[in-house]
Write a protein that holds these residues in place. Structure first.
Motif: not given
Lengths: 221, 221
Positions: A71, A73, A78, A82, A86, A96, A100, A102-103, A106, B70-71, B73, B77-78, B81-82, B85-86, B95, B98-99, B102, B105
């Motif tokens: 890997l 990066l 980022a 990462h 991990r 949740n 937040r 992660i928000t 950014f 309840d969430l 944001l 960008g966040a 990402f949310h 991810e979901r 993996a 994915r990194a 990101i 991003m």
């Protein structure tokens, strides 16, 4: 038995800030120290940074990069993400609360840092331009708008959303770039927030390690 | 049985760009369309945006926001990402891949967007300043450095790293802000890259939906 994989990051051989901890490898070092992950550092000169080997690692010809087995990066945000993903310690377990945190990562990099970088660019690259003196207060006022909003949100809390997270790590790192300007002093709760970040043992270890590159004194880490 | 949760995002009641799809709700709409997630939109006026209810949702008094049960944001960008991810479709399963997605991003938002935003700010906020004409080429050249580096890395690939990802979604969104300037035309592979992004059916649906706010014509989505 597989040996644990030790990641390698890159940092400036001679940082433009002379070891004040403002180069972006500091954010990655801090994150690695927070989670207790040992790491290697490869120092690169400005000449090496522009050569094709480094350009393959980092298309925008900057530091830090992060290599871990197969890997590779770039982008400090980022890399910090990462590391946070991990390892335990930089993102909450609750889904949740994690979103937040992660928000705030950014927000630090995309909302708070750009006007602060703009001030740095103005000083570094436009200091000799005829418009510099006139434009400086305009740039500083743009930063004040964001700082005012952040100050209101933080209030008297220790961290931006519950426990210390990768969002705080990046926000403190970004605000530290204002140290020399004195602007941060206008917002006592933000100054205290940055001081709390700097007081963390992991920050101190990371700071000492990046400073040792300049003093030649091996860090204790 | 639990009903599926429909997220609500906010967008400008009257976007400064008049429906050209450059406001940041477009990125979130595009991501939601890529993964096939229905959503609600709450339009906010500039007055409402500054009121305390919106400020609680978004400390920096902007759009978009994202509410899902309840969430709550903020930061496009966040939010992207949310969503990535979901849901399947915007981040690779592998993996390491994915990194890397990101990483793109963060690169879009922290390396590529700031100089592009600086150009927008110069035009919008400093167009009447005495330094505007002289400073403009300096700002544009800073963008060219990043575009040149991105152009080299993209080469003749369709997307930045394998299949289309949230990294491409944000990079294309950021580059679209250069449409009016003509700078992008100097980099044919980047122009083609942006055109590929715009040609995606999910982009088209998102674009039509944000445009419908201005034309009053209900979107087909």
């Amino acid at each position: 038995m597989t040996l644990p994989m030790i990641p390698t990051i890159t940092a400036f051989e001679r940082s433009p800030d002379g070891g004040k901890g403002l180069a972006r490898d500091m954010r990655v070092r801090w994150a690695l120290e927070e989670v207790g992950q040992p790491y290697e550092v490869r120092l690169v000169s400005f000449t090496e940074m522009k050569a094709s080997a480094h350009r393959t690692l980092h298309p925008f010809v900057q530091i830090p990069t992060y290599e871990e087995g197969d890997l590779a990066l770039f982008e400090s945000g980022a890399i910090v993400f990462h590391i946070a993903e991990r390892n335990a310690g930089l993102l909450p377990d609750d889904a949740n609360a994690r979103a937040r945190a992660i928000t705030w990562m950014f927000a630090a990099l995309n909302t708070m840092e750009p006007p602060i970088i703009d001030l740095g660019i103005a000083r570094l690259m436009e200091g000799d331009k005829p418009w510099f003196e006139q434009r400086l207060p305009v740039v500083e006022d743009r930063i004040r708008i964001r700082l005012g909003e952040l100050s209101v949100r933080l209030g008297d809390a220790d961290w931006l959303d519950g426990a210390f997270s990768a969002g705080d790590l990046l926000m403190v790192s970004v605000l530290l770039r204002l140290s020399r300007s004195g602007i941060l002093d206008e917002y006592p709760n933000l100054s205290a927030y940055v001081a709390r970040g700097k007081a963390r043992p992991a920050y101190q270890r990371a700071f000492d390690a990046q400073l040792a590159v300049f003093t030649g004194k091996p860090s204790s880490g």
